[in-house]
Motif scaffolding. Structure first.
Motif, mmCIF file in Angstrom:
data_model
loop_
_atom_site.group_PDB
_atom_site.id
_atom_site.type_symbol
_atom_site.label_atom_id
_atom_site.label_comp_id
_atom_site.label_asym_id
_atom_site.label_seq_id
_atom_site.Cartn_x
_atom_site.Cartn_y
_atom_site.Cartn_z
ATOM 1 N N ALA A 1 13.765 34.729 24.970
ATOM 2 C CA ALA A 1 12.908 33.546 24.846
ATOM 3 C C ALA A 1 13.418 32.615 23.753
ATOM 4 N N ALA A 2 13.921 33.198 22.663
ATOM 5 C CA ALA A 2 14.458 32.387 21.573
ATOM 6 C C ALA A 2 15.684 31.603 22.032
ATOM 7 N N LEU A 3 16.572 32.247 22.774
ATOM 8 C CA LEU A 3 17.772 31.562 23.263
ATOM 9 C C LEU A 3 17.422 30.469 24.258
ATOM 10 N N GLU A 4 16.441 30.723 25.112
ATOM 11 C CA GLU A 4 16.027 29.698 26.071
ATOM 12 C C GLU A 4 15.453 28.488 25.343
ATOM 13 N N ALA A 5 14.689 28.721 24.269
ATOM 14 C CA ALA A 5 14.142 27.613 23.488
ATOM 15 C C ALA A 5 15.255 26.833 22.796
ATOM 16 N N ILE A 6 16.236 27.541 22.276
ATOM 17 C CA ILE A 6 17.374 26.888 21.634
ATOM 18 C C ILE A 6 18.096 25.981 22.621
ATOM 19 N N SER A 7 18.285 26.471 23.836
ATOM 20 C CA SER A 7 18.939 25.678 24.870
ATOM 21 C C SER A 7 18.155 24.410 25.171
ATOM 22 N N HIS A 8 16.839 24.523 25.187
ATOM 23 C CA HIS A 8 15.999 23.360 25.474
ATOM 24 C C HIS A 8 16.124 22.311 24.373
ATOM 25 N N ILE A 9 16.248 22.750 23.131
ATOM 26 C CA ILE A 9 16.377 21.813 22.009
ATOM 27 C C ILE A 9 17.726 21.094 22.073
ATOM 28 N N GLY A 10 18.804 21.847 22.327
ATOM 29 C CA GLY A 10 20.125 21.251 22.501
ATOM 30 C C GLY A 10 20.782 20.804 21.202
ATOM 31 N N THR B 1 15.371 29.452 12.685
ATOM 32 C CA THR B 1 14.310 30.441 12.946
ATOM 33 C C THR B 1 14.510 31.091 14.301
ATOM 34 N N LEU B 2 14.785 30.271 15.317
ATOM 35 C CA LEU B 2 15.006 30.809 16.658
ATOM 36 C C LEU B 2 16.281 31.637 16.711
ATOM 37 N N GLY B 3 17.295 31.237 15.951
ATOM 38 C CA GLY B 3 18.537 32.011 15.911
ATOM 39 C C GLY B 3 18.312 33.404 15.356
ATOM 40 N N PHE C 1 5.644 27.663 13.326
ATOM 41 C CA PHE C 1 6.247 28.441 12.227
ATOM 42 C C PHE C 1 5.171 29.286 11.545
ATOM 43 N N ALA C 2 4.016 28.669 11.301
ATOM 44 C CA ALA C 2 2.922 29.398 10.665
ATOM 45 C C ALA C 2 2.421 30.519 11.583
ATOM 46 N N ALA C 3 2.373 30.251 12.893
ATOM 47 C CA ALA C 3 1.911 31.267 13.842
ATOM 48 C C ALA C 3 2.819 32.492 13.839
ATOM 49 N N LEU C 4 4.098 32.270 13.636
ATOM 50 C CA LEU C 4 5.041 33.398 13.620
ATOM 51 C C LEU C 4 4.728 34.389 12.509
ATOM 52 N N THR C 5 4.183 33.904 11.407
ATOM 53 C CA THR C 5 3.921 34.787 10.268
ATOM 54 C C THR C 5 2.776 35.755 10.546
ATOM 55 N N ARG C 6 1.936 35.445 11.538
ATOM 56 C CA ARG C 6 0.823 36.336 11.844
ATOM 57 C C ARG C 6 0.851 36.863 13.276
ATOM 58 N N ALA C 7 1.876 36.516 14.022
ATOM 59 C CA ALA C 7 1.969 36.982 15.412
ATOM 60 C C ALA C 7 2.345 38.458 15.449
ATOM 61 N N PHE D 1 6.142 34.627 22.881
ATOM 62 C CA PHE D 1 5.365 33.473 23.321
ATOM 63 C C PHE D 1 5.542 32.310 22.350
ATOM 64 N N VAL D 2 5.583 32.627 21.064
ATOM 65 C CA VAL D 2 5.819 31.583 20.066
ATOM 66 C C VAL D 2 7.223 31.007 20.240
ATOM 67 N N CYS D 3 8.187 31.871 20.531
ATOM 68 C CA CYS D 3 9.557 31.390 20.790
ATOM 69 C C CYS D 3 9.573 30.413 21.962
ATOM 70 N N ALA D 4 8.893 30.778 23.035
ATOM 71 C CA ALA D 4 8.854 29.906 24.218
ATOM 72 C C ALA D 4 8.246 28.556 23.865
ATOM 73 N N ALA D 5 7.176 28.563 23.064
ATOM 74 C CA ALA D 5 6.529 27.315 22.672
ATOM 75 C C ALA D 5 7.422 26.481 21.758
ATOM 76 N N LEU D 6 8.265 27.132 20.964
ATOM 77 C CA LEU D 6 9.150 26.413 20.039
ATOM 78 C C LEU D 6 10.245 25.625 20.755
#
Length: 245
Positions: A151-160, A136-138, A108-114, A121-126
């Motif tokens: 990448a955000a949608l793929e991360a959301i899918s992984h979280i479930g 945040t991903l939404g 989350f902190a990385a997103l503020t300076r990415a 890349f941050v989305c993928a890591a999330l």
């Protein structure tokens, strides 16, 4: 140059240095970890990702903040693709571990300076995150950059979970076809049941129709049968239609 220097020409020596670092007590050597995550040999990078993840997501030790800081810096590295991918792998390995919330906060902190180009890349890591990351991903799933949104949608899918299904359903209405496709793939991965009304227009899109038909089959709506029959008439893959039915 010592046998344990990660710049050594001997790959096995560099891997050995990581094994030694992984078993040591106290914080990990940040320079060694950073070099190893960017190593020229994929085996060293993979080992480094595993070591970093164990330092963050291990059940028998506190979170190594130094390892977490190195991962964030490697993730935001503008030039080294191998290093970024290794950092992403390390973060994803912490999924569903005690260290996942710590990794999530760091991201989350990385997103503020990415930079805008690094947000994907941050989305993928999330993907390592919890339901707390889904809002945040939404929001990032609506990013004008399709690769970030995907990448955000793929991360959301992984979280479930139910919250993830709702966020993925929002993606079905995206303007960019590739983003809609990522939303469909995420819903299929979760076995999510949506309404046929949400899916019908997607099934008419040539790019999306094959996967949308499978999603239509999950609805249990009898109105999906003619749609699937029409797909057969177009000489679609019979096996796919059978699975949807």
């Amino acid at each position: 140059m010592s046998a344990m220097d990660p710049r050594d020409d001997n790959t096995e020596d560099r891997r050995g240095a990581l094994v030694q670092a992984a078993s040591a007590t106290g914080p990990i050597d940040r320079r060694l970890l950073a070099r190893s995550l960017g190593d020229s040999d994929w085996r060293v990078r993979k080992d480094a990702a595993a070591v970093a993840a164990s330092r963050i997501g291990g059940v028998d030790r506190p979170v190594d903040e130094g390892a977490l800081s190195v991962l964030v810096e490697c993730l935001l590295s503008p030039d080294d693709v191998g290093m970024r991918n290794a950092a992403i792998e390390a973060f994803v390995r912490t999924s569903r571990t005690p260290g996942a919330p710590h990794a999530e906060d760091a991201l989350f902190a990385a997103l503020t300076r990415a930079e805008p180009t690094a947000r994907k890349f941050v989305c993928a890591a999330l993907a390592c995150g919890t339901a707390r990351a889904i809002p945040t991903l939404g929001a990032l799933a609506a990013d004008p950059d399709a690769t970030t949104a995907t990448a955000a949608l793929e991360a959301i899918s992984h979280i479930g979970g139910a919250q993830a299904e709702s966020a993925l359903a929002e993606g079905l209405r995206a303007e960019e076809p590739l983003v809609r496709l990522a939303a469909i793939e995420g819903l299929l991965a979760l076995g999510a049941m949506r309404t046929l009304d949400e899916i019908e227009a997607l099934a008419r899109d040539p790019l999306l129709s094959r996967r949308a038909m499978l999603l239509a089959g999950l609805t249990g709506d009898v109105r999906a049968v003619p749609m699937l029959g029409a797909r057969l008439a177009l000489r679609a893959n019979v096996a796919e239609v059978a699975v949807a039915l």
